[in-house]
Write an enzyme that holds these catalytic residues in place. Structure first.
Site, PDB file in Angstrom:
ATOM      1  N   HIS A 185       0.821  -1.229   0.000  1.00 32.44           N
ATOM      2  CA  HIS A 185       0.000   0.000   0.000  1.00 32.44           C
ATOM      3  C   HIS A 185       0.848   1.270   0.000  1.00 32.44           C
ATOM      4  CE1 HIS A 185      -4.023  -1.843   0.814  1.00 32.44           C
ATOM      5  NE2 HIS A 185      -3.216  -2.872   1.037  1.00 32.44           N
ATOM      6  N   ASP A 393       3.583   9.562  -0.762  1.00 30.82           N
ATOM      7  CA  ASP A 393       2.400   8.797  -0.363  1.00 30.82           C
ATOM      8  C   ASP A 393       2.191   7.675  -1.382  1.00 30.82           C
ATOM      9  OD1 ASP A 393       0.125   8.259   1.169  1.00 30.82           O
ATOM     10  OD2 ASP A 393      -0.564  10.348   1.129  1.00 30.82           O
TER      11      ASP A 393
END
Ligand code: ADQ
Length: 497
Positions: A185, A393
């Site tokens: 992720h 991110d």
């Protein structure tokens, strides 16, 4: 990813019709999800406790598939008390015990003080401790054993995230009959950073135990493949590796959200009323800028505050005509870097408000708390400009949630180039958050953008997120896992949002 506590208190979104509809009917024979956290959390009641579904993309995407195939979810419940396996809404829940020392070394240490900063461009210096690594190996072994026990013969096992990178190989040794997938992720770092890791080849070999290794971006997949070729015996291309007599597919599977659910909630009259009420409280005629983050140093909260301070300083905005709302979820507060960040952010907010607020007009409205989904959506509906500006991110779901909550195609998204989402959401105003001059200019441009231009951009962005929602994401990954096929999207195909 499910962070301890980060989403535990938000309301679970009711799945959209797609979740239980035709799009998930082509489910696998059987599936076990292996993730650091379970998809449920314990809620105290007068007579003891009950388990409730946790919110978040992964749970929303996987729960309907797991229910359909009567699958299992292996994960940690978050505490240190022993919990027996149980069933929750048709899913077999298989808790993995983690003791206090392991929470400290496996979770706070190796996961959050070594891997997290290293994989996020070493924004904070990663700490390398052998005793953390030893616990990481032990806990990964426990997860692998629990997964081996939970998985029927010939079924699929889907391992998630950086806490469990050794599980694919460990599980393969115990259960060569399974098809094993892994999805990361967070970003996967470039060679020159990953090579710092004293246990770099063990981690790569751990991941190479999977049949499919998925990342948020093509760049991350490429970093992984290159590292495997240089540090292990693997050979092949960026998307297709050969290792230990097996073929391993690598590729980008950008995660998404339940678009229809957010869209519906945003249109709901109650949400509209709540958003209007918020606007009235914030100052009906003021421009509302919004940010929503976990309080994490990767999210760029300080740089954003500095950019806003410069806007005020230069007189480009005034507290009378604009307000910046920063909603921050407390996160990993037992890790020292996070406690320090919180102090720095709160000092910056105090400084800016001390300098620029006016009676009844606070320049920065700062809320350090978890909101319910409905409250969060009301903020998305109320905001004229959304600032999503992490320093690095994996994806960033907040950007996609804001887009899904703009059914009238209004609102402007300012998005960091360093969020995985920037590869898809190219019609956002992209910004390098370390370049303060252009950051300030970009926020100004967002505030002054003509309505037609803003609507055109938002319509493109919405079409992209609607087309590629979270159900689409899990289907694509599972199809690749089932059939060993994945047609990787070249970067340019992400660019027509
Ligand atoms: P996170 O780093 O947690 O996830 P993100 O993708 O932005 O980051 O997800 C945060 C979630 O928490 C969003 O759904 C948001 O709505 C919610 N949230 C944030 N603040 C909140 C608040 N105050 N109240 C209520 N809800 C709040 C990791 C990676 C990301 C990747 C995801 C999914 O770091 O890059 O997108 O996993 O793969």
């Amino acid at each position: 990813m499910l962070h301890a506590g980060s989403r535990a208190r938000i309301n679970s979104p009711a799945p959209s019709p797609k979740a239980s509809g035709a799009r998930t009917t082509r489910g696998p024979a059987s599936l076990t999800v292996i993730a650091n956290r379970l998809p449920v959390h314990r809620v105290s009641t007068a007579s003891g406790h009950r388990w409730e579904s946790s919110a978040g993309g992964l749970v929303t995407a996987m729960a309907p598939v797991l229910r359909k195939v009567k699958g299992a979810w292996v994960g940690w419940a978050g505490g240190t008390t022993k919990i027996r396996p149980f069933h929750h809404e048709g899913v077999s829940i298989r808790p993995v015990g983690v003791n206090r020392e392991e929470v400290e070394k496996f979770y706070n240490g190796m996961s959050n003080r070594t891997l997290w900063p290293l994989y996020h461009d070493a924004i904070r210096t990663p700490d390398f401790q052998r005793s953390w690594w030893e616990k990481y190996v032990e806990v990964n072994q426990r997860f692998a054993k629990a997964a081996a026990k939970a998985s029927p013969r010939g079924s699929l096992a889907w391992v998630h995230d950086y806490h469990l990178q050794l599980v694919p190989q460990m599980l393969r040794e115990m259960r060569p009959d399974l098809r094993i997938g892994f999805f990361l992720h967070i970003p996967f770092p470039p060679e020159e950073l990953f090579e710092w890791l004293p246990w770099r080849s063990q981690i790569l070999r751990g991941l190479l135990g999977a049949d499919v290794v998925g990342f948020q971006t093509y760049k991350a997949a490429q970093n992984f493949s290159r590292l495997c070729r240089s540090l292990t015996e693997a050979d092949g291309t960026d998307t297709d590796l050969h290792y230990a007599g097996r073929r391993i597919r690598c590729g980008s599977f950008p995660i998404s959200i339940d678009f229809d659910w957010f869209d519906r909630r945003a249109k709901h009259p109650q949400t509209r009323a709540k958003a209007l009420e918020l606007r009235a409280k914030l100052g009906a005629r003021r421009k509302v800028m919004l940010s929503v983050d976990r309080l994490d140093y990767t999210k760029g909260v300080l740089r954003r505050l500095q950019a806003y301070e410069e806007l005020l300083e230069q007189g480009y905005v005034h507290a009378e005509d604009s307000v910046f709302v920063q909603i921050a979820t407390p996160s990993r507060e037992t890790v020292s870097d996070y406690a320090a960040l919180r102090d720095e952010v709160e000092q910056a907010v105090g400084r800016i408000n001390g300098r620029f607020s006016q009676p009844g007009r606070v320049a920065v409205q700062y809320f350090r708390r978890n909101l319910t989904r409905d409250d969060l959506i009301a903020y998305y509906v109320a905001a004229d400009v959304m600032l999503v500006t992490p320093l690095r991110d994996g994806m960033n779901l907040v950007a996609k949630e804001y887009i899904a909550c703009r059914p009238d195609n209004d609102g402007v998204l300012v998005l960091s180039e360093f969020a995985g989402a920037a590869h898809e959401l190219t019609r956002a105003l992209l910004v390098n958050p370390r370049d303060q001059t252009s950051f300030v200019e970009t926020i100004r441009a967002a505030l002054r953008m003509p309505t037609d231009a803003a609507r055109m951009r938002m319509a493109f962005l919405r079409a992209r997120v609607k087309r590629h929602d979270v159900f689409n994401w899990s289907e694509e990954f599972l199809a690749a896992l089932r059939h060993g096929r994945h047609e990787p999207r070249p970067r340019s195909s992400h660019a027509h949002a």
